[in-house]
Design an enzyme around this catalytic site. Sequence first.
Site, mmCIF file in Angstrom:
data_model
loop_
_atom_site.group_PDB
_atom_site.id
_atom_site.type_symbol
_atom_site.label_atom_id
_atom_site.label_comp_id
_atom_site.label_asym_id
_atom_site.label_seq_id
_atom_site.Cartn_x
_atom_site.Cartn_y
_atom_site.Cartn_z
ATOM 1 N N ASP A 236 38.743 17.972 39.337
ATOM 2 C CA ASP A 236 38.096 19.182 38.795
ATOM 3 C C ASP A 236 39.088 19.997 37.975
ATOM 4 O O ASP A 236 38.771 20.483 36.881
ATOM 5 C CB ASP A 236 37.448 20.018 39.915
ATOM 6 C CG ASP A 236 38.306 20.109 41.161
ATOM 7 O OD1 ASP A 236 39.282 19.351 41.294
ATOM 8 O OD2 ASP A 236 38.003 20.961 42.027
ATOM 9 N N ASP A 260 35.497 7.477 33.729
ATOM 10 C CA ASP A 260 34.329 7.420 32.848
ATOM 11 C C ASP A 260 34.095 8.800 32.228
ATOM 12 O O ASP A 260 33.894 8.946 31.018
ATOM 13 C CB ASP A 260 33.110 6.993 33.695
ATOM 14 C CG ASP A 260 31.939 6.566 32.843
ATOM 15 O OD1 ASP A 260 32.048 6.612 31.609
ATOM 16 O OD2 ASP A 260 30.896 6.209 33.417
ATOM 17 N N ASP A 264 35.680 10.379 28.197
ATOM 18 C CA ASP A 264 34.789 10.936 27.172
ATOM 19 C C ASP A 264 35.213 12.352 26.800
ATOM 20 O O ASP A 264 35.185 12.746 25.633
ATOM 21 C CB ASP A 264 33.337 10.973 27.670
ATOM 22 C CG ASP A 264 32.599 9.685 27.316
ATOM 23 O OD1 ASP A 264 33.279 8.667 27.051
ATOM 24 O OD2 ASP A 264 31.355 9.686 27.320
#
Length: 371
Positions: A236, A260, A264
């Site tokens: 986080d 993943d 991005d």
Amino acid sequence: MMSARRCNVMSTSVNATIATLPGDGVGHEVLPEAIKVLDAIAKRFGQQFEFVPAIVGGAAIDATGQPLPDATLDIAKRSDAVLLGAVGGPKWEGLDYSIRPERALLGLRKELGMFANLRPAKLFPMLADASTLKLEVLAGLDLLVVRELTGGIYFGEPRGVEATPTGKKGFNTEVYTTEEITRIARVAFEAAQQRGKHVTSVDKANVLESSELWRQVVIEVHKDYPSVCLDHIYVDNCAMQLIRDPRQFDVLVTTNLFGDILSDEAAMLTGSIGMLPSASLGDKHAMYEPVHGSAPDIAGKNIANPIAMIASASMMLTHSFHLVDEANAIENGIFSALDQGYRTHDTQSPGCTTIGTKEMGDRIVEAILKS
Ligand code: NAD
């Protein structure tokens, strides 16, 4: 500089077979540009690349009923590396998940044992205004996300959806073994040795037992790489720091799920998806592809940005063939074309010259042959 290059060319000579899988949509436009660039590299540095084309994704479904035909898999397995464009498109969206074009990617990863996904995010200074972040946060950005690709929650058992007395229950399992963590950690430390010598391992060890093991194993593997600095960050906080101060990172190593998402996020720091390459590495095989998909909205118009695909070819030269000077020549060629003010549609900017896919490939080839 030049003589050092020539020396390296004399001492490192490859004769490589490369499987070329354009796939669908803009894959058919960007892959030929990467091949053109590799031909220029072969000419300038005296290397030999043999390209073996094969169908994959929607094109393969149309031809054979399968997204990853045996013949394609066989070509990929027998090659020294695989270059892939992109798969998918609206034409195949109604098909069952088991034979959708995207299944070919999972099949290739699994069959070729590719457990590490590398995604660099580097800012070209002349494209800084394409990012949504301020230049002072981004200037000099150059990080690499190393994502574990074949384990974790996407593959863990048990998984499923079950009926319960009060409704349904959906569940997945995050699972990592010492062996899986060790091999991905080694990829990250070895990459860091060639870069800024700094690995940040991303986990959620304050909550997840699998993350606790992840952290312990990464610390253990680090003992073999004393020249690399290691730190740890919760996922986080990492998501936040990537936006707040991304230049603090050199190599980020993380699980399949966290990687993943974070890859991005990191990718978008640099502006256009058309600029971003990737590598998927295993013990025996490797595949290189742009981060973007088949872009059906722009396919067939000669406007797709080929740089992600061309930069993927550069990653192939580095990781599969250890041709560092040749890879640098591609990077310099991309830099030079952009520096001369050439842009494709996605990165166009006032005062720059907008050119097509093929023309961008030509400008990069010219820069490689001239330098
Ligand atoms: P996409 O990456 O294809 O396109 C997203 C946006 O980025 C579009 O506006 C597109 O025009 C633009 N874009 C993509 N590549 C570009 C390039 N080289 N130059 C300029 N602009 C570019 O993602 P999507 O639209 O969500 O997916 C389209 C198809 O691709 C779907 O079938 C999807 O499943 C598939 N897909 C495949 C891969 C892969 O093969 N690795 C990855 C993602 C999506």
